[in-house]
Motif scaffolding. Sequence first.
Motif, PDB file in Angstrom:
ATOM      1  N   SER A 112       0.834  -1.208   0.000  1.00 27.52           N
ATOM      2  CA  SER A 112       0.000   0.000   0.000  1.00 27.52           C
ATOM      3  C   SER A 112       0.863   1.249   0.000  1.00 27.52           C
ATOM      4  O   SER A 112       0.595   2.204  -0.729  1.00 27.52           O
ATOM      5  CB  SER A 112      -0.895   0.030   1.234  1.00 27.52           C
ATOM      6  OG  SER A 112      -1.808  -1.035   1.197  1.00 27.52           O
ATOM      7  N   LYS A 157       1.973   2.214  -3.221  1.00 31.43           N
ATOM      8  CA  LYS A 157       0.901   2.375  -4.216  1.00 31.43           C
ATOM      9  C   LYS A 157       0.813   1.200  -5.186  1.00 31.43           C
ATOM     10  O   LYS A 157       0.451   1.366  -6.350  1.00 31.43           O
ATOM     11  CB  LYS A 157       1.100   3.677  -5.023  1.00 31.43           C
ATOM     12  CG  LYS A 157       1.132   4.944  -4.180  1.00 31.43           C
ATOM     13  CD  LYS A 157      -0.277   5.492  -3.965  1.00 31.43           C
ATOM     14  CE  LYS A 157      -0.252   6.822  -3.250  1.00 31.43           C
ATOM     15  NZ  LYS A 157       0.294   6.674  -1.859  1.00 31.43           N
ATOM     16  N   THR A 212      -2.501  -3.290 -10.925  1.00 28.85           N
ATOM     17  CA  THR A 212      -1.395  -2.435 -11.391  1.00 28.85           C
ATOM     18  C   THR A 212      -0.578  -3.145 -12.472  1.00 28.85           C
ATOM     19  O   THR A 212      -0.228  -4.315 -12.331  1.00 28.85           O
ATOM     20  CB  THR A 212      -0.460  -2.086 -10.212  1.00 28.85           C
ATOM     21  OG1 THR A 212      -1.200  -1.396  -9.220  1.00 28.85           O
ATOM     22  CG2 THR A 212       0.720  -1.229 -10.677  1.00 28.85           C
ATOM     23  N   SER A 228      -1.219  -1.751  -5.990  1.00 29.22           N
ATOM     24  CA  SER A 228      -2.485  -2.412  -5.672  1.00 29.22           C
ATOM     25  C   SER A 228      -2.831  -3.402  -6.778  1.00 29.22           C
ATOM     26  O   SER A 228      -2.223  -3.391  -7.854  1.00 29.22           O
ATOM     27  CB  SER A 228      -3.584  -1.373  -5.522  1.00 29.22           C
ATOM     28  OG  SER A 228      -3.657  -0.582  -6.684  1.00 29.22           O
TER      29      SER A 228
END
Lengths: 218, 218
Positions: free
Chosen positions: B171, B174, B179, B176
């Motif tokens: 997290s 970034k 992706t 997730s």
Amino acid sequence: MISHTEENYLKALFAITWQKGSASVNEISKHLDIKMPTVNSMMKRLAEKGLVKYESYKPLRLTEAGKKQAALIIRKHRLTEMYLVEKMGFGWADVHAIAEQIEHIQSEAFFQKMDEQLGFPTVDPHGSPIPDSEGNFVPNSYLPLTSCEPGDTVQFMAVQSSSEDLLRFLSSKKLSLGTKMDVLAIEKFDHSVSIRYGKQETLTLSCLVAQNLLVKPS
Amino acid sequence: MISHTEENYLKALFAITWQKGSASVNEISKHLDIKMPTVNSMMKRLAEKGLVKYESYKPLRLTEAGKKQAALIIRKHRLTEMYLVEKMGFGWADVHAIAEQIEHIQSEAFFQKMDEQLGFPTVDPHGSPIPDSEGNFVPNSYLPLTSCEPGDTVQFMAVQSSSEDLLRFLSSKKLSLGTKMDVLAIEKFDHSVSIRYGKQETLTLSCLVAQNLLVKPS
DNA sequence: CTTAGATGTTAGAACGTACTAATTCGTTTC
DNA sequence: GAAACGAATTAGTACGTTCTAACATCTAAG
């Protein structure tokens, strides 16, 4: 730490004290459908934990700590019922058994999220007050429909008992919380109550039903 | 009837069998942090109930009935995780402990409502497949990021382990599910993997992290 | 005031779930 | 093939939660 089982005893003790002013081993035994000796020894255990005041042959009482614990469990129960109805689409007659289980989930965050998403409700789907996160209780002061007079106009605010059968009956008659009703008559003979509500429906409620409808003047 | 506790043993047995092909008393003992003799006697009990095949000193296996039971518990767990993330606003690192408790709630209707409101999801927030209501499992066939080649473009589809620390790390970067990433390099020395993703961020992942990212070609 | 019936308590047992200690089995290594 | 070690099992214990049977106390009716 306090177990699932102990929580149920606290809740029962709280509920009975609430209704009848005091609680006995016998009453808890009936309420939980558990034999008296089992209840007796559990009361002693809860007394050791400082949640119950226990003296032989005396009525049972919760300590302040016990009251708070119990209120917090009831809070979780009622928040859950509200969530099940408002967010998951359950009917008010179908939520009790599920909430009985979910109330024991150990996660502050979980109930906090419920509370937020519901907009911090103060009553559950049956009109019962939801204690705050400190365990403070604001009792409502509604009166049973049986205490009304013919000619009164009142609003249906809560049910006294959350019996599944009662709730289903009320649903089938389109009697939901907030409904305004005119009291047409109260029979001297059997204390049944006749009302008019909604689109001019009239209905006669048995004394037993009417006792369980809590109303406020409108 | 099957208890809360028994459900946990079934789930552990299922998970270990899934990962390693077979399960031993010792592995379950470590997985649940419960001593071997306790596991041993529970396995016998589950064998009596027809959920486990138990023979002294042989690897443990689930019967078909046991597999189905276990898959249905995992279904409830993963539906719950999905619900907590999608409908209640929890992060994917915070749902495991709550789902561990809610998976034991006894109410078909409750999980059915979750399923409906989520639109019958097939994967949980970590990309793991959700068994159907018959207990059928459709395993995904994604590969760990470590098995890619430099130059590959892949999509992040699932995590292998749902370790809270791993999830928080992802997290914070970034990263997730969904992706897309370009594999820039894989170090011969330590098997760490460098990737580019999102708005041209580049990042080097340790072998241990990369092993836990499951991807598909994009 | 005594006593019958309801209520409360004690004692002892059972079952589920956990443990430790001691023993047995299986495998790997010399 | 025997020793050594880890894994599995057995035996015995503990604790939480329940029960039944037996005994004690309270209370209400005569």
